[in-house]
Design a protein around this motif. Structure first.
Motif, mmCIF file in Angstrom:
data_model
loop_
_atom_site.group_PDB
_atom_site.id
_atom_site.type_symbol
_atom_site.label_atom_id
_atom_site.label_comp_id
_atom_site.label_asym_id
_atom_site.label_seq_id
_atom_site.Cartn_x
_atom_site.Cartn_y
_atom_site.Cartn_z
ATOM 1 N N TYR A 121 76.186 25.058 14.138
ATOM 2 C CA TYR A 121 75.873 24.970 15.597
ATOM 3 C C TYR A 121 75.730 26.239 16.310
ATOM 4 C CZ TYR A 121 77.373 19.874 15.328
ATOM 5 O OH TYR A 121 77.339 18.600 15.256
ATOM 6 N N GLY A 122 76.635 27.040 15.735
ATOM 7 C CA GLY A 122 76.855 28.363 16.247
ATOM 8 C C GLY A 122 75.452 29.250 16.464
ATOM 9 N N LYS A 123 74.820 28.919 14.949
ATOM 10 C CA LYS A 123 73.748 29.863 14.912
ATOM 11 C C LYS A 123 72.446 29.159 15.609
ATOM 12 C CE LYS A 123 70.095 30.713 11.073
ATOM 13 N NZ LYS A 123 69.984 30.419 9.814
ATOM 14 N N THR A 124 72.519 27.755 15.599
ATOM 15 C CA THR A 124 71.440 27.091 16.585
ATOM 16 C C THR A 124 71.491 27.493 17.902
ATOM 17 O OG1 THR A 124 71.405 25.054 14.977
ATOM 18 C CG2 THR A 124 70.541 24.724 17.186
ATOM 19 N N ALA A 125 72.765 27.591 18.410
ATOM 20 C CA ALA A 125 72.967 27.883 19.827
ATOM 21 C C ALA A 125 72.685 29.382 20.131
ATOM 22 C CB ALA A 125 74.473 27.781 20.448
ATOM 23 N N LEU A 126 72.872 30.373 19.212
ATOM 24 C CA LEU A 126 72.579 31.821 19.317
ATOM 25 C C LEU A 126 70.930 31.762 19.334
ATOM 26 C CD1 LEU A 126 75.392 33.583 17.604
ATOM 27 C CD2 LEU A 126 75.095 33.414 20.039
ATOM 28 N N GLU A 127 69.994 31.231 18.267
ATOM 29 C CA GLU A 127 68.919 31.113 18.385
ATOM 30 C C GLU A 127 68.249 30.575 19.564
ATOM 31 O OE1 GLU A 127 68.127 30.700 13.551
ATOM 32 O OE2 GLU A 127 68.299 28.922 14.639
ATOM 33 N N LYS A 128 68.549 29.382 20.221
ATOM 34 C CA LYS A 128 68.089 28.939 21.204
ATOM 35 C C LYS A 128 68.347 29.923 22.510
ATOM 36 C CE LYS A 128 66.855 25.145 23.679
ATOM 37 N NZ LYS A 128 67.334 24.088 23.844
ATOM 38 N N LEU A 129 69.251 30.387 22.546
ATOM 39 C CA LEU A 129 69.779 31.548 23.722
ATOM 40 C C LEU A 129 68.830 32.864 23.360
ATOM 41 C CD1 LEU A 129 73.539 30.880 24.186
ATOM 42 C CD2 LEU A 129 71.505 30.266 25.670
ATOM 43 N N GLY A 130 68.090 32.918 22.282
ATOM 44 C CA GLY A 130 67.521 34.232 21.804
ATOM 45 C C GLY A 130 68.360 35.520 21.595
ATOM 46 N N VAL A 131 69.607 35.173 20.836
ATOM 47 C CA VAL A 131 70.553 36.281 20.493
ATOM 48 C C VAL A 131 70.761 36.404 19.166
ATOM 49 C CG1 VAL A 131 72.999 36.815 20.843
ATOM 50 C CG2 VAL A 131 71.594 35.608 22.669
ATOM 51 N N TRP A 132 70.371 35.317 18.185
ATOM 52 C CA TRP A 132 70.581 35.378 16.908
ATOM 53 C C TRP A 132 70.053 36.761 16.207
ATOM 54 C CZ3 TRP A 132 73.930 33.664 13.770
ATOM 55 C CH2 TRP A 132 73.942 33.752 12.059
ATOM 56 N N ALA A 133 68.905 36.875 16.362
ATOM 57 C CA ALA A 133 68.313 38.030 15.552
ATOM 58 C C ALA A 133 69.008 39.323 15.976
ATOM 59 C CB ALA A 133 66.765 38.439 16.025
ATOM 60 N N SER A 134 69.824 39.590 16.900
ATOM 61 C CA SER A 134 70.591 40.883 17.460
ATOM 62 C C SER A 134 71.958 40.822 16.733
ATOM 63 C CB SER A 134 70.390 40.950 18.799
ATOM 64 O OG SER A 134 71.434 40.053 19.470
ATOM 65 N N VAL A 135 72.556 39.657 16.334
ATOM 66 C CA VAL A 135 73.697 39.799 15.787
ATOM 67 C C VAL A 135 73.802 39.101 14.370
ATOM 68 C CG1 VAL A 135 74.663 39.288 17.924
ATOM 69 C CG2 VAL A 135 74.279 37.138 16.645
#
Length: 265
Positions: free
Chosen positions: A158-172
């Protein structure tokens, strides 16, 4: 004198042999088999422990629970580990065991819901506005983000999906400290080994050392759903009464107190 000594030794040996034989054929204690065995997602611990204590007080029936991430628990069921009830923190792992005929399909129910939050150590907690493109990488600096393993832990997925949706995952992504369960991720923040973590709202009350600093938008990830089911191999005569109890109004206060939402009664 020597003859008497040898005779005494023979008698003592015979007596000990008889005693050992009588012990070896005694039936093993049966109380362990009478317990209702539950495999439950780690985030269920506080609420389920309290609900189980009330059930035992009311009925006299004991419940023992193994808490872990849903994936490893599902794999244990697949490998033949004995359990009467399985509680998953997402529908995917319940689907996994259902496809393998490891649960009674007609018992399955989506009982609880949850929220995904960002947490920090309580003495350093400052509000974080979670929106598209928020600077989580900047908040982390050279430190790590505590999160359940995205490949196997529902809260991590869920956390990864949320960060991807918010455009943040690649940076963290390279800053992620993957934990074996959501409670393990919580502990990393509590111990100061990670400044921030992503957990369920219901986990926060389990550790006074952490605080919520932000809540992820509900539309940033799929609904967080906890399905419950009786296992296909359960033969415990008390399991249905226990399962009905968990779905009843009697159990609601224990779940709501920890922050769960009730999806069905």
């Amino acid at each position: 004198m020597a003859t008497s000594r040898r005779r005494w030794i023979k008698l003592a040996t015979a007596a000990l042999s008889a005693a050992w034989l009588s012990l070896s054929v005694m039936p093993a204690p049966a109380f362990a088999a009478d317990k209702i065995v539950v495999f439950a997602a780690a985030s269920m611990k506080n609420a389920l422990d309290n609900a189980d204590a009330a059930f035992t007080k009311e009925t006299g029936k004991e419940v023992t629970v193994s808490y872990a991430a849903s994936g490893p628990l599902a794999k244990q069921l697949e490998n033949g580990a004995p359990a009467d009830v399985f509680i998953s923190a997402d529908t995917n792992w319940m689907d996994y065991v259902a496809q393998r005929k490891l649960i009674k399909d007609d018992s399955r129910v989506n009982l609880l819901g949850n929220k995904l939050v960002l947490v920090a150590a309580k003495d350093k907690a400052k509000p974080v506005e979670i929106n598209h493109g928020f600077d989580l990488a900047g908040l982390l600096g050279d430190s790590r983000l505590a999160i359940g393993q995205p490949e196997s832990v529902p809260a991590g997925k869920y956390g990864k999906t949320a960060l991807e949706k918010l455009g943040v995952w690649a940076s963290v992504e390279k800053k992620v400290a993957g934990a074996e369960s959501v409670r393990a991720a919580l502990a990393l923040v509590s111990r100061g080994e990670a400044p921030y973590g992503i957990v369920y709202q219901t986990d926060v009350s389990a550790d006074p050392g952490v605080a919520v600093v932000g809540t992820f938008p509900a539309d940033s990830h799929p609904p967080i759903v906890y399905p419950f089911a009786i296992t296909a191999t359960s033969k415990n005569p008390d399991v249905q009464a226990y399962f009905d109890y968990l779905k009843s109004a009697k159990a609601v206060p224990f779940f709501e107190h920890e922050g769960f939402t009730i999806l069905k009664q």
